[in-house]
Design a protein around this motif. Structure first.
Motif, PDB file in Angstrom:
ATOM      1  N   ARG A  84      87.827  36.290 -42.482  1.00 48.04           N
ATOM      2  CA  ARG A  84      87.045  37.525 -42.367  1.00 48.04           C
ATOM      3  C   ARG A  84      85.733  37.252 -41.620  1.00 48.04           C
ATOM      4  N   ALA A  85      85.120  36.101 -41.908  1.00 48.35           N
ATOM      5  CA  ALA A  85      83.862  35.748 -41.234  1.00 48.35           C
ATOM      6  C   ALA A  85      84.110  35.524 -39.744  1.00 48.35           C
ATOM      7  N   ARG A  86      85.246  34.907 -39.434  1.00 53.22           N
ATOM      8  CA  ARG A  86      85.567  34.649 -38.027  1.00 53.22           C
ATOM      9  C   ARG A  86      85.724  35.976 -37.280  1.00 53.22           C
ATOM     10  N   ARG A  87      86.450  36.927 -37.910  1.00 48.67           N
ATOM     11  CA  ARG A  87      86.661  38.230 -37.269  1.00 48.67           C
ATOM     12  C   ARG A  87      85.347  38.982 -37.110  1.00 48.67           C
ATOM     13  N   ARG A  88      84.541  38.993 -38.162  1.00 50.38           N
ATOM     14  CA  ARG A  88      83.280  39.749 -38.102  1.00 50.38           C
ATOM     15  C   ARG A  88      82.320  39.134 -37.078  1.00 50.38           C
ATOM     16  N   ALA A  89      82.305  37.786 -36.982  1.00 48.88           N
ATOM     17  CA  ALA A  89      81.449  37.120 -35.985  1.00 48.88           C
ATOM     18  C   ALA A  89      81.904  37.531 -34.581  1.00 48.88           C
ATOM     19  N   ALA A 102      79.745  39.263 -31.659  1.00 50.72           N
ATOM     20  CA  ALA A 102      79.679  38.676 -30.309  1.00 50.72           C
ATOM     21  C   ALA A 102      80.015  39.740 -29.266  1.00 50.72           C
ATOM     22  N   ALA A 103      81.017  40.571 -29.586  1.00 55.73           N
ATOM     23  CA  ALA A 103      81.411  41.632 -28.642  1.00 55.73           C
ATOM     24  C   ALA A 103      80.272  42.613 -28.412  1.00 55.73           C
ATOM     25  N   LEU A 104      79.396  42.739 -29.407  1.00 53.35           N
ATOM     26  CA  LEU A 104      78.246  43.643 -29.273  1.00 53.35           C
ATOM     27  C   LEU A 104      77.035  42.925 -28.667  1.00 53.35           C
ATOM     28  N   GLY A 105      77.258  41.652 -28.291  1.00 50.69           N
ATOM     29  CA  GLY A 105      76.177  40.878 -27.695  1.00 50.69           C
ATOM     30  C   GLY A 105      75.180  40.340 -28.716  1.00 50.69           C
ATOM     31  N   GLN A 106      75.579  40.375 -30.003  1.00 52.14           N
ATOM     32  CA  GLN A 106      74.674  39.865 -31.039  1.00 52.14           C
ATOM     33  C   GLN A 106      75.069  38.445 -31.401  1.00 52.14           C
ATOM     34  N   ASP A 107      74.079  37.561 -31.429  1.00 51.88           N
ATOM     35  CA  ASP A 107      74.333  36.152 -31.627  1.00 51.88           C
ATOM     36  C   ASP A 107      74.219  35.788 -33.115  1.00 51.88           C
ATOM     37  N   VAL A 108      75.347  35.813 -33.808  1.00 50.84           N
ATOM     38  CA  VAL A 108      75.342  35.460 -35.226  1.00 50.84           C
ATOM     39  C   VAL A 108      76.404  34.391 -35.441  1.00 50.84           C
ATOM     40  N   THR A 109      76.082  33.328 -36.173  1.00 47.68           N
ATOM     41  CA  THR A 109      77.067  32.263 -36.356  1.00 47.68           C
ATOM     42  C   THR A 109      78.056  32.650 -37.454  1.00 47.68           C
ATOM     43  N   PRO A 110      79.288  32.100 -37.390  1.00 44.93           N
ATOM     44  CA  PRO A 110      80.260  32.373 -38.452  1.00 44.93           C
ATOM     45  C   PRO A 110      79.704  31.994 -39.830  1.00 44.93           C
ATOM     46  N   ALA A 111      78.901  30.937 -39.878  1.00 41.25           N
ATOM     47  CA  ALA A 111      78.351  30.511 -41.179  1.00 41.25           C
ATOM     48  C   ALA A 111      77.422  31.583 -41.754  1.00 41.25           C
ATOM     49  N   GLU A 112      76.631  32.193 -40.887  1.00 40.44           N
ATOM     50  CA  GLU A 112      75.723  33.263 -41.350  1.00 40.44           C
ATOM     51  C   GLU A 112      76.529  34.470 -41.836  1.00 40.44           C
ATOM     52  N   VAL A 113      77.563  34.797 -41.072  1.00 40.49           N
ATOM     53  CA  VAL A 113      78.398  35.945 -41.445  1.00 40.49           C
ATOM     54  C   VAL A 113      79.083  35.668 -42.783  1.00 40.49           C
ATOM     55  N   GLU A 114      79.548  34.428 -42.944  1.00 41.83           N
ATOM     56  CA  GLU A 114      80.258  34.059 -44.173  1.00 41.83           C
ATOM     57  C   GLU A 114      79.335  34.214 -45.387  1.00 41.83           C
ATOM     58  N   ARG A 151      78.018  37.247 -50.242  1.00 43.33           N
ATOM     59  CA  ARG A 151      77.034  37.914 -51.103  1.00 43.33           C
ATOM     60  C   ARG A 151      77.481  39.349 -51.414  1.00 43.33           C
ATOM     61  N   ARG A 152      77.929  40.056 -50.363  1.00 46.86           N
ATOM     62  CA  ARG A 152      78.358  41.448 -50.587  1.00 46.86           C
ATOM     63  C   ARG A 152      79.620  41.514 -51.453  1.00 46.86           C
ATOM     64  N   ASP A 153      80.563  40.600 -51.198  1.00 39.62           N
ATOM     65  CA  ASP A 153      81.782  40.556 -52.028  1.00 39.62           C
ATOM     66  C   ASP A 153      81.415  40.335 -53.488  1.00 39.62           C
ATOM     67  N   GLY A 154      80.513  39.379 -53.705  1.00 40.00           N
ATOM     68  CA  GLY A 154      80.122  39.032 -55.075  1.00 40.00           C
ATOM     69  C   GLY A 154      79.580  40.252 -55.777  1.00 40.00           C
ATOM     70  N   ARG A 155      78.747  41.008 -55.076  1.00 40.41           N
ATOM     71  CA  ARG A 155      78.146  42.192 -55.677  1.00 40.41           C
ATOM     72  C   ARG A 155      79.201  43.287 -55.896  1.00 40.41           C
ATOM     73  N   ASP A 156      80.051  43.509 -54.908  1.00 43.06           N
ATOM     74  CA  ASP A 156      81.075  44.559 -55.027  1.00 43.06           C
ATOM     75  C   ASP A 156      82.069  44.238 -56.152  1.00 43.06           C
ATOM     76  N   LEU A 157      82.362  42.935 -56.324  1.00 43.75           N
ATOM     77  CA  LEU A 157      83.338  42.535 -57.346  1.00 43.75           C
ATOM     78  C   LEU A 157      82.757  42.561 -58.747  1.00 43.75           C
ATOM     79  N   SER A 158      81.467  42.250 -58.865  1.00 46.19           N
ATOM     80  CA  SER A 158      80.908  42.045 -60.203  1.00 46.19           C
ATOM     81  C   SER A 158      80.231  43.277 -60.789  1.00 46.19           C
ATOM     82  N   ARG A 159      80.004  44.327 -59.965  1.00 45.27           N
ATOM     83  CA  ARG A 159      79.319  45.483 -60.530  1.00 45.27           C
ATOM     84  C   ARG A 159      80.199  46.150 -61.597  1.00 45.27           C
ATOM     85  N   GLU A 160      79.529  46.811 -62.541  1.00 49.97           N
ATOM     86  CA  GLU A 160      80.286  47.442 -63.630  1.00 49.97           C
ATOM     87  C   GLU A 160      80.934  48.747 -63.183  1.00 49.97           C
ATOM     88  N   ALA A 161      80.220  49.489 -62.337  1.00 49.92           N
ATOM     89  CA  ALA A 161      80.733  50.801 -61.923  1.00 49.92           C
ATOM     90  C   ALA A 161      81.718  50.642 -60.768  1.00 49.92           C
TER      91      ALA A 161
END
Ligand code: DC
Length: 233
Positions: free
Chosen positions: A158-163, A167-179, A184-194
């Motif tokens: 997923r990080a590879r695809r999102r990176a 890149a296609a948008l010309g934004q320089d973000v490393t796969p590690a940063e995306v990962e 972090r977002r997965d953790g929050r989405d998975l652990s919330r009560e609602a």
């Protein structure tokens, strides 16, 4: 698919973690089936945009609830993609920003925020059918949907695809940063009560890690056409 001809819209629920391909796959599936396509994350992002604009912290539940009591969010379906309006202002182009995504993830943890969007999401179902993409579509928004899919892919993939998207948008973000961001977002989405990110018991899991885009789309469309898009049968 007899229901497609009747009055009640056919709902195809498509859930999964961030960057699992739900948006691109959902759009292609909807086009193949002649259905509308709704990305519910954009509604959470619209509220996040409003909170940021008004200077309300995305982790202040009571203040968010007060702010959203009066807000009018519109999701307009259009061939060129959805148009999102907040209190009449078109904010579509601003919803892709990373800070909006981050705030959306934070505020979506509050049940009072989720409630604001529930009727709106349900109203977007229309004949002959709709593909609805999100985190809780098969579990909360449309628990009776006849077709439910849960897309999965490894975090690295997923990080590879999102990176690649960045890149296609010309934004320089490393796969590690995306990962890191996705984890972090997965953790929050998975652990919330609602309404946490959770596969509905009757959803069909599609692990897309080693599948091509076309294979994923075909797998879903074929199941819907054959009437086997859930594990209930
Ligand atoms: O799919 P997205 O990245 O645009 O979604 C933004 C945030 O909204 C995501 O971090 C979690 C939240 N969300 C949710 O809680 N429930 C949904 N049905 C859709 C999105």
């Amino acid at each position: 698919m007899a229901e497609a001809c009747g009055a009640a819209p056919v709902v195809v629920a498509l859930d999964g973690p961030a960057a699992s391909g739900k948006s691109t796959v959902g759009l292609a599936v909807a086009r193949e089936l002649g259905f509308a396509f709704v990305e519910t994350g954009k509604l959470y992002r619209a509220l996040a945009w409003k909170a940021l604009r008004e200077g309300v912290a995305p982790d202040d539940g009571p203040a968010l609830a007060a702010l959203f009591r009066e807000v009018v969010v519109e999701y307009r379906l259009a061939d060129a993609g959805p148009q999102i309006l907040v209190d009449g202002e078109d904010v579509t182009a601003e919803l892709a920003a990373a800070e909006v995504a981050e705030a959306a993830s934070a505020l979506s943890a509050f049940p009072e925020v989720r409630e604001v969007l529930l009727p709106l999401q349900r109203r977007l179902a229309r004949p002959p059918g709709v593909v609805v993409e999100g985190r809780d579509i098969g579990t909360v928004v449309f628990p009776e949907a006849p077709f439910k899919f849960f897309l999965e892919a490894s975090l690295a993939e997923r990080a590879r695809r999102r990176a690649g998207d960045f890149a296609a948008l010309g934004q320089d973000v490393t796969p590690a940063e995306v990962e890191e961001d996705l984890a972090r977002r997965d953790g929050r989405d998975l652990s919330r009560e609602a309404a946490p990110l959770r596969r509905a018991e009757d959803a069909v899991v599609v692990d897309t890690t080693d599948l091509t885009f076309e294979e994923v789309v075909r797998a879903i469309v074929e199941r819907v056409r054959a009437g086997t898009g859930s594990n209930r049968e």
